[in-house]
Enzyme design. Structure first.
Site, PDB file in Angstrom:
ATOM      1  N   GLU A   1       0.830  -1.199   0.000  1.00 42.84           N
ATOM      2  CA  GLU A   1       0.000   0.000   0.000  1.00 42.84           C
ATOM      3  C   GLU A   1       0.865   1.251   0.000  1.00 42.84           C
ATOM      4  O   GLU A   1       1.994   1.227   0.510  1.00 42.84           O
ATOM      5  CB  GLU A   1      -0.901   0.043   1.234  1.00 42.84           C
ATOM      6  CG  GLU A   1      -2.012  -0.971   1.220  1.00 42.84           C
ATOM      7  CD  GLU A   1      -2.911  -0.839   2.432  1.00 42.84           C
ATOM      8  OE1 GLU A   1      -4.030  -1.347   2.361  1.00 42.84           O
ATOM      9  OE2 GLU A   1      -2.483  -0.235   3.438  1.00 42.84           O
TER      10      GLU A   1
ATOM     11  N   ARG B   1     -12.530  -9.281  16.901  1.00 41.94           N
ATOM     12  CA  ARG B   1     -12.361  -9.674  18.300  1.00 41.94           C
ATOM     13  C   ARG B   1     -12.441  -8.425  19.166  1.00 41.94           C
ATOM     14  O   ARG B   1     -12.563  -7.307  18.653  1.00 41.94           O
ATOM     15  CB  ARG B   1     -10.996 -10.336  18.506  1.00 41.94           C
ATOM     16  CG  ARG B   1      -9.841  -9.461  17.992  1.00 41.94           C
ATOM     17  CD  ARG B   1      -8.484 -10.013  18.328  1.00 41.94           C
ATOM     18  NE  ARG B   1      -7.414  -9.362  17.599  1.00 41.94           N
ATOM     19  CZ  ARG B   1      -6.890  -8.186  17.883  1.00 41.94           C
ATOM     20  NH1 ARG B   1      -7.380  -7.485  18.883  1.00 41.94           N
ATOM     21  NH2 ARG B   1      -5.901  -7.688  17.174  1.00 41.94           N
TER      22      ARG B   1
END
Length: 673
Positions: free
Chosen positions: A200, A292
């Protein structure tokens, strides 16, 4: 609601989950490795089951043993905490196959968001903005290099299955790419079992802002506002806060709705965090989703008034969300500091050892209103920890000792409470980052909310190379403690006194100390007419001390023109003395010259492991001429790679281990001529 749950984790998060379970009347089962047989989380639960040896691959990552433990104890559900198996699709499937509820999202959502490349392709289809980059499956190194060249440097290489800063490298130029890719892939395969990466564009001066989302099984979804996690070292978070400074209501709503849309696209259930990389002008791009509970969830609890672990248990048991979006409000400001066993001055190298002293500031835990609907007055200071005084920090697990969370009516009050709470945190026996955290919080950038992920590097002059307390204060602490111990030993016989008393004249006590790499002499001169002088280095000051009990001393230092009165807390473990004051802390070694008599100089030319770990690779071979600072070997410890550099010029005489070998702390890796 469940009657009994098993917590498939360790440390502070296992203790955190157990605390909520206890409050709700839910029984909890701990699992532990051989290294954690006496750990705090074991005693925090109602039952405990041994699942293997110390290494995570032989215990906390052995999900079949964890499911066996759940069946044997009658646990109806498993809470995975974070890390370890919390985002393991196979584990979630195995729980379902065993008829045990997984307190987390469905396996399909874990799979969809687990691989960064695939999740970004999914988000692109959902219309969520992405940072320009390459997210394809073709992992040919030559192709990855071409894609990096196309995107333009600097670029960020990230492990597709990664998290927590592992398997991540910034590449500033094309000639650095190949080496960075190889290192990134090594770390990724060791941490996640998958060496796929994505490339990226590296956003300049980015902020890291994440949104807490929650979904139930009835199709309801909300966002519980944002957290700013921009302050990082080695791509891992240091300080987190909520809400994000400078966030407008319009942008908060836009980011929150984007996060909810991202989670809804994968039919999410439970607690999740959608992370965004943000430009300074407010533009934001999807980075990843953590399926999570996050380490930094307490700051969201503090400003929202809701126990997110309780929400997890209720949602997993089939209940609807406890609140709608319209019900959720922000109250005050919260900051979390991650207290770790590490050396900031040594590039944050993790440390091991025994927590000989572990003292926390006055604090309370999670507190609710009597009506059960959250906080009106959140705990001003909260400590989440999984260790006790006397416990060992081992090389097997994460280096975090605790999370210190403060809340205030506004950011200014939260900052003041953070500094006071860190000043009241006393740790000795293990190198730690408490003083560093105080310095970070006081930098002009953090105090002024001028945030980006390069803040620590940008504030390097204010953060590194600091001396802590001045020599005379350290010397005063050493002298005050010695004087108090001597006075305690005084009997009725004046000839048995060890405090330097003389019938006539003066007495001089000498302390040989090692401080900041120097060997120094401290002299305490007690005068016959009363009073004392303390000489440390080139400084000589009038000295007076009074023991207050509990390792605390009231010390007066100075001259007729300038007198300082200090409140010091002093601990001594062996020869190591730790001095704490409101202004900071420092450590010194008080050398017992008799005990060290006859010791020779250490053998020159050796290069040793700074901590226990596994040799990943040698970057040189026997006979190579090397220069100061040149990388020599790569060591893996505490789930991170560490490069060992040459301390001086020389020639490699011998490599003493092979790649893959374990080495203990202080073990000689190679010899230099």
């Amino acid at each position: 609601m469940f009657e009994k749950i098993l917590i498939a984790n360790r440390g502070e998060i296992a203790c955190r989950v157990a605390a909520t379970a206890k409050r709700l009347g839910v029984k909890s089962v701990a699992v532990y490795s051989d290294a954690d047989a006496n750990a705090r989380h074991v005693s925090a639960c109602d039952e405990a089951v041994r699942i293997g040896e110390a290494a995570p691959r032989d215990s906390y990552l052995r999900w079949e043993r964890i499911i066996e433990a759940a069946k044997a104890t009658g646990a109806q559900a498993i809470h995975p905490g974070y890390g370890f198996l919390s985002e393991n699709e196979d584990f979630a499937h195995a729980c379902a196959d065993a008829g045990i509820a997984f307190i987390g999202p469905p396996p399909s959502a874990i799979r969809a968001m687990g691989l960064k490349a695939e999740s970004k392709q999914l988000m692109e289809k959902a219309g969520v903005r992405l940072v320009p980059g390459y997210h394809g499956s073709d992992q040919d190194p030559a192709l990855l290099k071409r894609e990096a060249d196309r995107i333009g440097y600097p670029v960020l290489i990230k492990a597709s299955a990664g998290g927590g800063g592992k398997g991540m490298r910034i590449v500033n130029a094309g000639d650095e790419f190949d080496a960075a890719l190889a290192s990134c892939k090594r770390e990724a395969i060791n941490s996640f079992g998958d060496d796929a990466v994505l490339i990226e564009r590296y956003v300049q001066r980015p902020r890291h802002i994440e949104i807490q989302v929650f979904f139930d099984t009835h199709g309801n979804g909300v966002y519980l506002f944002e957290r700013d996690c921009s302050v990082q070292r080695r791509h891992q978070k240091v300080l987190e806060e909520a809400p994000a400074p400078g966030m407008t209501e319009e942008r908060r709503r836009e980011m929150g709705e984007a996060a909810v849309a991202a989670a809804r696209a994968v039919n999410y259930v439970g607690a999740g965090t959608v992370e965004f990389i943000c430009e300074q002008d407010g533009r934001f791009y999807f980075m990843e989703m953590n399926t999570r509970l996050q380490v930094e969830h307490p700051v969201t609890e503090a400003i929202s008034g809701h126990d997110l672990v309780e929400w997890q248990l209720r949602v997993a048991s089939g209940e609807p969300l406890p609140a709608t979006q319209a019900d959720l409000k922000i109250h005050g400001h919260a900051i979390e500091a991650r207290i770790c066993a590490e050396s900031p001055e040594a590039n944050f190298l993790p440390a091991t050892g025994t927590l000989s002293v572990l003292k926390w500031p006055a604090h309370v835990g999670f507190r609710r209103n009597e009506d059960g609907e959250g906080f009106h007055d959140p705990a001003p200071v909260r400590v989440d920890t999984g260790v006790n005084e006397g416990d060992a920090i081992t090389p097997y697990y994460d280096s975090m000792i605790a999370k210190l969370i403060v809340w205030g009516e506004d950011r200014e009050q939260a900052l003041a409470r953070l500094d006071a709470a860190l000043a009241g945190t006393h740790i000795a026996g293990v190198v730690n980052n408490v003083s560093f955290l105080r310095r970070v919080a006081k930098t002009p950038s953090f105090a002024g909310a001028n945030l980006d992920t390069a803040l620590i590097e940008r504030e390097r002059e204010n953060l590194f190379g600091k001396t802590g307390l001045p020599l005379e204060v350290v010397a005063a602490g050493v002298a005050a403690r010695a004087k108090a111990l001597q006075q305690q030993s005084v009997g009725s016989d004046p000839w048995s006194r060890r405090d330097g008393w003389r019938m006539h004249g003066t007495s001089v006590q000498r302390f040989d100390i090692e401080w900041q790499g120097e060997s120094l002499e401290v002299l305490l001169t007690s005068q016959h007419g009363g009073g004392a002088l303390l000489k440390a280095g080139d400084v000589e000051l009038a000295f007076e001390s009074r023991a207050l009990g509990g390792d605390r001393y009231d010390v007066t230092l100075g001259t007729q023109a300038d007198t300082r009165r200090l409140a010091l807390t002093v601990y001594q473990v062996g020869e190591q003395v730790s001095v704490f004051s409101q202004a900071g802390s420092a450590q010194a070694t008080v050398v017992d010259t008799l005990a060290h008599a006859g010791e020779g100089h250490k053998e020159a030319g050796r290069l040793t492991a700074p901590m226990p770990g596994k040799v990943i690779a040698y970057l040189v071979k026997r006979g190579d001429a090397i220069k100061t600072g040149q990388p020599l070997a790569v060591l893996e410890a505490m789930k991170m790679e560490h490069t060992i550099a040459a301390p001086r010029d020389g020639t490699v005489a011998e490599l003493l281990f092979a790649p893959g070998d374990q080495v203990s702390e202080g073990g000689e890796l190679l010899t230099l001529e």
